[in-house]
Design a protein around this motif. Structure first.
Motif, PDB file in Angstrom:
ATOM      1  N   SER A   1      27.410  60.626  56.525  1.00  0.00           N
ATOM      2  CA  SER A   1      26.971  61.167  55.053  1.00  0.00           C
ATOM      3  C   SER A   1      27.613  59.940  54.156  1.00  0.00           C
ATOM      4  O   SER A   1      26.860  59.397  53.404  1.00  0.00           O
ATOM      5  CB  SER A   1      27.874  62.588  54.815  1.00  0.00           C
TER       6      SER A   1
ATOM      7  N   GLY B   1      25.326  57.316  51.895  1.00  0.00           N
ATOM      8  CA  GLY B   1      25.428  57.103  50.493  1.00  0.00           C
ATOM      9  C   GLY B   1      25.649  55.725  50.287  1.00  0.00           C
ATOM     10  O   GLY B   1      25.292  55.261  49.290  1.00  0.00           O
ATOM     11  N   GLN B   2      26.398  54.945  50.999  1.00  0.00           N
ATOM     12  CA  GLN B   2      26.730  53.655  50.803  1.00  0.00           C
ATOM     13  C   GLN B   2      25.450  52.421  50.908  1.00  0.00           C
ATOM     14  O   GLN B   2      25.149  51.644  50.304  1.00  0.00           O
ATOM     15  CB  GLN B   2      27.717  53.152  51.793  1.00  0.00           C
TER      16      GLN B   2
ATOM     17  N   ALA C   1      22.061  53.811  51.721  1.00  0.00           N
ATOM     18  CA  ALA C   1      20.908  54.437  51.169  1.00  0.00           C
ATOM     19  C   ALA C   1      20.855  55.541  50.036  1.00  0.00           C
ATOM     20  O   ALA C   1      22.051  55.326  49.514  1.00  0.00           O
ATOM     21  CB  ALA C   1      19.978  54.843  52.610  1.00  0.00           C
ATOM     22  N   ASP C   2      20.001  56.464  49.996  1.00  0.00           N
ATOM     23  CA  ASP C   2      20.180  57.425  48.908  1.00  0.00           C
ATOM     24  C   ASP C   2      21.016  58.605  49.169  1.00  0.00           C
ATOM     25  O   ASP C   2      21.186  59.638  48.417  1.00  0.00           O
ATOM     26  CB  ASP C   2      18.853  57.748  48.384  1.00  0.00           C
ATOM     27  N   GLY C   3      21.706  58.539  50.484  1.00  0.00           N
ATOM     28  CA  GLY C   3      22.427  59.925  50.785  1.00  0.00           C
ATOM     29  C   GLY C   3      21.801  60.654  51.531  1.00  0.00           C
ATOM     30  O   GLY C   3      22.604  61.481  52.053  1.00  0.00           O
ATOM     31  N   GLN C   4      20.519  60.514  51.662  1.00  0.00           N
ATOM     32  CA  GLN C   4      19.899  61.406  52.455  1.00  0.00           C
ATOM     33  C   GLN C   4      19.627  60.953  54.074  1.00  0.00           C
ATOM     34  O   GLN C   4      19.518  59.411  54.132  1.00  0.00           O
ATOM     35  CB  GLN C   4      18.499  61.718  52.069  1.00  0.00           C
TER      36      GLN C   4
ATOM     37  N   ALA D   1      18.342  56.515  58.154  1.00  0.00           N
ATOM     38  CA  ALA D   1      18.211  56.704  56.510  1.00  0.00           C
ATOM     39  C   ALA D   1      17.282  55.521  56.004  1.00  0.00           C
ATOM     40  O   ALA D   1      17.244  54.577  56.688  1.00  0.00           O
ATOM     41  CB  ALA D   1      19.597  56.767  56.059  1.00  0.00           C
ATOM     42  N   GLY D   2      17.195  55.623  54.619  1.00  0.00           N
ATOM     43  CA  GLY D   2      16.550  54.378  53.872  1.00  0.00           C
ATOM     44  C   GLY D   2      14.946  54.310  54.020  1.00  0.00           C
ATOM     45  O   GLY D   2      14.333  53.383  53.554  1.00  0.00           O
ATOM     46  N   THR D   3      14.472  55.549  54.511  1.00  0.00           N
ATOM     47  CA  THR D   3      12.910  55.671  54.405  1.00  0.00           C
ATOM     48  C   THR D   3      12.529  56.950  54.595  1.00  0.00           C
ATOM     49  O   THR D   3      13.205  57.697  55.009  1.00  0.00           O
ATOM     50  CB  THR D   3      12.238  54.855  55.402  1.00  0.00           C
ATOM     51  N   ASP D   4      11.377  57.225  54.545  1.00  0.00           N
ATOM     52  CA  ASP D   4      10.740  58.555  54.829  1.00  0.00           C
ATOM     53  C   ASP D   4      10.702  58.736  56.439  1.00  0.00           C
ATOM     54  O   ASP D   4       9.806  57.983  56.987  1.00  0.00           O
ATOM     55  CB  ASP D   4       9.603  58.888  54.235  1.00  0.00           C
TER      56      ASP D   4
END
Ligand code: 5GP
Ligand code: ZN
Length: 120
Positions: free
Chosen positions: A77, A81-82, A84-87, A111-114
């Motif tokens: 997590s 968060g660091q 990307a957007d935390g998701q 992370a960092g994309t859909d």
């Protein structure tokens, strides 16, 4: 049921990475775990979260040390968060048929994309 793992213990790749014997890009650390970039990323952020101590897979880790498993989730997590957007998606491949190729437990933090979903 036990999860099939190949052969007797070889010199473990991720133990060597944790020890600093194989170069890698560490992106975050906690007391008992390390996060480093996957060598073959499948997403803009693709890190692996691994315990410093050797455990074979997530089933064995959960039984042996559930707090350490929680620490891996927390570290993943933090990475999301660091970087990307935390998701994030957190994947543990458990056994060869599930795609596990390194038998030192690791969570894939994507992370960092859909993210799409084509698991098989
Ligand atoms: P598995 O297939 O066991 O779930 O995941 C193993 C992951 O380790 C793969 O995504 C692979 O790209 C990654 N990997 C394999 N060898 C190395 C390496 O030497 N360094 C790093 N950083 N990642 C590795
Ligand atoms: Zn190991």
């Amino acid at each position: 049921m036990t999860v099939e793992t190949p052969g007797p213990a070889q010199p473990c790749l991720f133990c060597k990475i944790v020890a600093g014997d194989i170069p890698t890009t560490v992106v975050a650390e906690s007391e008992n775990a390390v996060a480093f970039n996957d060598i073959d990323p499948k997403a803009p952020v693709h890190a692996l979260v691994v315990p410093r101590d050797h455990h074979v897979n997530v089933t064995e880790l959960a039984a042996a040390d559930p707090d350490l498993l929680a620490e891996l989730v927390d570290l993943g997590s933090r990475v999301a968060g660091q970087l990307a957007d935390g998701q994030f998606r957190l994947i543990f491949n458990n056994g060869t048929r599930a795609g596990q190729s390194v038998f030192h437990v690791h969570g894939h933090v994507l992370a960092g994309t859909d993210l799409g979903w084509t698991p098989a």
